[in-house]
Design a protein around this motif. Structure first.
Motif, short mmCIF file in Angstrom:
data_model
loop_
_atom_site.label_atom_id
_atom_site.label_comp_id
_atom_site.label_asym_id
_atom_site.label_seq_id
_atom_site.Cartn_x
_atom_site.Cartn_y
_atom_site.Cartn_z
N PRO A 88 113.83 96.04 24.40
CA PRO A 88 114.57 94.96 24.02
C PRO A 88 113.63 93.87 23.70
O PRO A 88 112.74 93.45 24.30
N LEU A 89 113.87 93.37 22.47
CA LEU A 89 113.23 92.18 21.96
C LEU A 89 113.77 90.72 22.17
O LEU A 89 114.96 90.58 22.11
N GLY A 90 112.80 89.87 21.85
CA GLY A 90 113.02 88.29 22.08
C GLY A 90 113.48 87.90 23.43
O GLY A 90 113.40 88.66 24.27
N LYS A 91 113.75 86.59 23.42
CA LYS A 91 113.86 86.07 24.86
C LYS A 91 115.41 86.15 25.22
O LYS A 91 116.19 86.01 24.31
N PRO A 92 116.00 86.72 26.37
CA PRO A 92 117.34 86.68 26.77
C PRO A 92 117.90 85.24 26.60
O PRO A 92 117.05 84.28 26.73
N VAL A 93 119.26 85.13 26.30
CA VAL A 93 119.70 83.81 26.31
C VAL A 93 119.77 83.21 27.74
O VAL A 93 119.66 83.87 28.88
N ASP A 94 119.42 81.71 27.87
CA ASP A 94 119.35 81.31 29.25
C ASP A 94 120.79 81.05 29.63
O ASP A 94 121.33 80.20 29.28
N ILE A 95 121.04 81.90 30.77
CA ILE A 95 122.33 81.92 31.20
C ILE A 95 122.34 80.86 32.42
O ILE A 95 121.69 81.28 33.53
N ASP A 218 107.87 93.62 12.18
CA ASP A 218 107.60 94.37 13.36
C ASP A 218 108.36 94.09 14.51
O ASP A 218 108.65 94.57 15.41
N GLY A 219 108.85 92.44 14.53
CA GLY A 219 109.53 92.17 15.83
C GLY A 219 108.71 91.92 16.97
O GLY A 219 109.52 91.57 17.87
N THR A 220 107.31 91.75 17.08
CA THR A 220 106.80 91.59 18.06
C THR A 220 105.59 90.39 17.99
O THR A 220 104.82 90.26 18.77
N GLY A 221 105.88 89.58 16.72
CA GLY A 221 105.06 88.62 16.72
C GLY A 221 103.66 88.80 16.02
O GLY A 221 102.94 88.13 15.78
N THR A 234 106.59 75.04 13.59
CA THR A 234 106.98 76.41 13.18
C THR A 234 107.10 77.39 14.21
O THR A 234 106.18 77.59 15.05
N LYS A 235 107.97 78.30 14.39
CA LYS A 235 108.37 79.31 15.52
C LYS A 235 108.60 80.80 14.90
O LYS A 235 108.94 80.69 13.69
N PHE A 236 108.14 81.50 15.57
CA PHE A 236 108.36 83.05 15.46
C PHE A 236 109.80 83.34 16.02
O PHE A 236 109.72 83.64 17.23
N THR A 237 110.84 83.54 15.28
CA THR A 237 111.86 83.89 16.12
C THR A 237 111.81 85.11 16.78
O THR A 237 112.82 85.24 17.98
N CYS A 238 111.19 86.15 16.40
CA CYS A 238 111.02 87.28 17.30
C CYS A 238 110.69 87.08 18.75
O CYS A 238 111.02 87.98 19.61
N LEU B 273 98.19 88.50 16.53
CA LEU B 273 99.00 87.32 16.18
C LEU B 273 98.27 86.57 15.26
O LEU B 273 97.41 86.16 15.14
N PRO B 274 99.20 86.44 14.13
CA PRO B 274 98.16 85.98 12.83
C PRO B 274 98.25 84.35 12.97
O PRO B 274 99.17 83.65 13.60
N ASN B 275 97.18 83.71 12.74
CA ASN B 275 96.79 82.43 12.69
C ASN B 275 97.29 81.74 11.57
O ASN B 275 97.17 82.48 10.19
N PHE B 276 98.08 80.71 11.44
CA PHE B 276 98.49 79.94 10.22
C PHE B 276 97.48 78.64 10.28
O PHE B 276 97.07 78.18 11.17
N MET B 277 97.31 77.87 9.11
CA MET B 277 96.89 76.84 9.02
C MET B 277 97.40 75.33 9.56
O MET B 277 96.68 74.49 9.79
N ARG B 278 98.75 75.65 9.81
CA ARG B 278 99.86 74.43 9.95
C ARG B 278 99.44 73.43 9.10
O ARG B 278 99.67 72.25 9.68
#
Ligand SMILES: Cc1cc2nc3c(=O)[nH]c(=O)nc-3n(C[C@H](O)[C@H](O)[C@H](O)COP(=O)(O)OP(=O)(O)OC[C@H]3O[C@@H](n4cnc5c(N)ncnc54)[C@H](O)[C@@H]3O)c2cc1C
Ligand code: SF4
Lengths: 278, 504
Positions: A88-95, A218-221, A234-238, B273-278
């Motif tokens: 299972p991927l991603g962070k679980p909901v903060d319950i 890929d779903g793993t970052g 900037t955040k990675f959703t996965c 983990l890919p680096n970006f330049m931000r």
């Protein structure tokens, strides 16, 4: 390889997929997702987990048929093997126990909101559920959701229910009518629904979490396809999500990025249709 | 990071023993050193640049037998083979080369495999010019080293075309279960070594195909997937079990696997983990991390869209930011996908480029443009949120930094616009954080890399070893394999001792 235990159409265009996945069933928590690839030519697509059963060692998802991969999935049958079903991927909901939680689900999110509502309820919260459908024949899992809700609402675009209105208006109405305060809103569904809910609650300052669904590989970052801007970062959703504060998400960017492959998707679908229906 | 300079005594003796063999000494004397030095370095046959920059088939075609033997004859068979100390896994280079000169290609392949289980891959992707070939005595004498990498590739390809690839004898089963996390070069090496020693090895891999960077990153035109798949098949023949679509730390943790009876662990999870330049505008459509771009094209076969479902954006003017192998692979991919202009934008100058020299040459032949001493500072999008230009600034080189390369410094007022419709960011990767995150006991360094004891590659957790990019940050295939060998031998010892401990 994962075996399909059940694949059925719930309502037009929305399908249920139950898959034998013992490891995932053992570990998954509300809000997490899997990456699925229907065959060796397919794309890797994320599907939110809508339910699981440890005894049956099964994991269930609800998906909307849009592109080639989901069309392919919708034609698969019980007993077929899915080559990729990982999670299972991603962070679980903060319950947590915060008081009253309003859970909003639309489209595939009616399925996806179910374990979230259930968990909030089990944690001792009052759960109000609001489901959004275009018309009555698109509603599913009504009983299932009622069973974990203290209050239940529907917003719809037809005259079948007495609440013909857009989800954000109904949401606003619920918020306004309530004597007690709503402590948190949690929304899952199409990007527009999540955007609309976030806009609706913003003036009231109610914490609103949304489960984003950008394009992933890929779903793993590893790839960064799913990057979103949240609060200017900037955040990675996965890996950082999929849940984010809806008031901080850069929606315009998300809408644009989701359309990155619009033409390609149509081309891909036409190609595939020609291949299987010559 | 330890650099091996001195050849250990034990290896010296082994080299000497081979060197003194009668056939070797006869072969050595059959041509004088002077004659050998006159033989020109045999050119690697390659496809025409204008043909190859339109498809994904391999650029280099490989030496033919005759050329390989001639190239092997250039090797002086020195009494003190300095090249060996340049190879991170200490291949007995002179012996394998002389076996080629003799025409015994199969024995030659086996000789290499004593030290390197993936010669077909290393022969293609090792930075030979800064390793074995840098220290070759012929380079000192004539300026042009023996083409060690090309020969390594030749013998491996030869062996592969022969029906029966040699399967070494496998020790009787020890009953120990070993978990290898990640099917990149580090993990594949550990798995092969431990399977030969009789342990039961399972590789857990997050993606749906094995190979790590070799499958998702390095393109077909440089490393045909067939070469990799042959190596994976070989591991299966050794009894290695592969479990794909299994993310350790997510699907199950190291502790869960311990409960399933796994006694020793190797973490080879890479620098994913890919680096970006931000910088401003980096999330516009049409800006990829190199990882995403290459994964779409290689792993997901995006170049064959719509036959394969995964699309990839095609640009007319594509800029790739960076100067390493990853950047070159990306820019040459863009060219092959039809870019009219495919441009490298690199903040230093040509001599500082960390990429393999051969790749830089190939890229130039294929019509890749290079903008040195340039760096983007922001991206500009059109009304659809798609990148349309990139503002850049020129750099000049200052004093050398920690890496020994001269540090680039921006030149004030030198900003300019560059029109692009696709940009690929290839400025490096960081260690994959999934496993350290799910194992708080695992000691990590400043960059999120796992810390190890370099003698054994053991981490701060007992029985858990690590190697490759997760330890070193973005490094090389051969260093990852070298780590794998060190770890495998320490893990074997650890497992055997644990048996003794139990008996006692
Ligand atoms: C495009 C590109 C070109 C390159 N070119 C060269 C070159 O020419 N020459 C050279 O020597 N080097 C090159 N390199 C660098 C080289 O590929 C790496 O140093 C090497 O692959 C590192 O090997 P590894 O085994 O440590 O990790 P990787 O090859 O990164 O493999 C790690 C594997 O672990 C898997 N994984 C990660 N986390 C988990 C988990 N939690 N559970 C299960 N599996 C997991 C990943 O999916 C991946 O398959 C290149 C790199 C790239 C990206
Ligand atoms: S493995 Fe790499 S360094 Fe070692 S001999 Fe081969 S090409 Fe040279």
């Amino acid at each position: 390889m994962a075996k399909i235990l059940r694949r059925e159409r719930l309502v037009p265009n929305l399908h249920l997929l139950e898959v034998h996945a013992p490891e995932i069933a053992k570990r998954c928590k509300p809000g997490q997702f899997v990456i699925v690839m229907p065959d060796e030519f397919g794309e890797r697509i994320p599907l939110t987990i809508a339910d699981w059963n440890i005894e049956k060692a099964s994991v269930t998802s609800v998906f909307l048929v849009v592109g080639t991969s989901t069309h392919k999935l919708s034609l698969m049958k019980q007993g077929d093997d899915i080559p990729v079903f990982v999670g299972p991927l991603g962070k679980p909901v903060d319950i947590n126990k915060c008081g009253t939680v309003l859970c909003v689900g639309g489209c595939y999110g009616i399925g996806a909101i179910y374990p979230v509502a259930r968990a909030f309820k089990e944690a001792g919260n009052k759960v109000i559920t609001l489901l959004d459908v275009k018309a009555n024949y698109l509603l599913y899992w009504e009983e299932k959701l009622k069973s974990v809700s203290d209050e239940f609402h529907i917003s719809s675009r037809d005259y079948y229910y007495d609440c013909k209105d857009f989800v954000q208006h109904i949401l606003k109405k619920i918020v306004k009518d309530k004597k007690e305060s709503i402590n948190q809103v949690f929304a899952i569904g199409c990007t527009y629904l999540m955007y609309a809910c976030s806009q609706a609650t913003k003036p009231y300052g109610i914490k609103t979490m949304v489960s984003l669904n950008p394009i992933m590989v890929d779903g793993t970052g590893m790839c960064g396809a799913c990057r979103v801007s949240v609060g200017g970062e900037t955040k990675f959703t996965c890996v950082d999500g999929p849940d984010f504060d809806g008031h901080l998400v850069d929606w315009e960017e998300l809408f644009a990025r989701r359309k990155s492959y619009f033409d390609d998707e149509i081309q891909s679908l036409c190609y595939w249709e020609k291949k299987i229906f010559p | 990071m330890p650099e091996k300079k001195e050849i250990p005594m034990e290896l010296k003796e082994r080299l000497k023993c081979e060197y003194d063999k009668e056939w070797r000494s006869n072969l050595r004397k059959s041509i004088s050193a002077k004659e050998r030095m006159k033989i020109p370095r045999q050119k690697m046959p390659q496809r025409d640049p204008e043909e190859r920059n339109k498809d994904f088939n391999e650029v280099n075609l490989g030496l033919q037998e005759k050329k390989a033997k001639l190239e092997a004859a250039r090797c002086l068979d020195c009494a003190n083979p300095t090249c060996v100390s340049g190879c991170p896994v200490s291949i007995d280079i002179p012996t394998f080369i002389k076996l080629v000169e003799k025409g015994d290609f199969i024995q030659s392949a086996r000789k290499i495999k004593e030290a390197n289980s993936l010669p077909g891959i290393c022969g293609r992707v090792c930075p030979q010019e800064s390793q074995c070939e840098l220290l070759c005595n012929l380079k000192k004498a004539t300026g042009i080293p023996v083409a060690i990498g090309n020969l390594e590739r030749f013998v491996s390809d030869y062996e592969m075309t022969c029906e029966n690839v040699y399967i070494p004898s496998i020790a009787s089963p020890t009953g120990h279960k070993v978990a290898v996390i990640g099917a990149g070069p580090a993990g594949l090496t550990v798995a092969g070594e431990l399977a030969k020693k009789g342990h039961y090895v399972t590789i857990f891999e997050a993606l749906h195909l094995p190979g790590g960077v070799l499958i998702y990153g390095i393109p077909e035109f440089r490393l045909p997937k067939k070469v990799l798949m042959t190596e994976v098949e070989y591991l299966k023949k050794l009894g290695v079990e592969l479990r794909m679509n299994f993310i350790v730390g997510v699907t199950a943790t190291i502790d869960d696997l311990k409960k399933e009876g796994y006694k020793a662990f190797f973490i080879g999870s890479g620098a994913g983990l890919p680096n970006f330049m931000r910088i401003h505008g980096e999330n516009l459509i049409g800006i990829y991390s190199a990882n995403e771009y290459l994964t779409r094209v290689n792993l997901m076969k995006g170049y064959a869209f719509p036959e394969y479902d995964t699309p990839v954006l095609h640009g007319k003017r594509v800029a790739v930011i960076g100067g390493g192998n990853v950047a070159l692979d990306s820019v040459r991919t863009a060219k092959r996908l039809g870019a009219e202009q495919a441009i490298i934008v690199y903040r230093r100058s040509r001599v500082e480029m960390p990429a393999r020299v051969e790749e830089v040459n190939h890229a130039e032949e294929e019509g890749i443009e290079f903008h040195f001493l340039t760096v983007p500072i922001r991206y500009i999008g059109n009304e659809n949120g798609h990148v349309k230009a990139m503002e850049c600034i020129r750099m000049e080189l200052g004093e050398p930094d920690a890496s020994g390369r001269r540090r680039p410094i921006p030149v004030k007022g030198s900003e300019f616009m560059m029109e692009v419709d696709l940009a690929v960011v290839a400025i490096g990767q960081s260690p994959n954080p999934l496993i350290p995150k799910s194992n708080p006991n695992l000691k990590t360094g400043k960059w999120g890399n796992i810390e190890v004891d370099w003698e054994t590659m053991e981490t701060s957790m007992k029985g858990v070893y690590a190697g490759g990019d997760i330890v070193r940050g973005g490094a090389t295939v051969i260093l990852a394999m070298g780590d794998g060998r060190v770890a495998a031998s320490a893990m074997d010892k650890y497992l055997r001792q644990s048996k003794k401990r139990k008996k006692a």
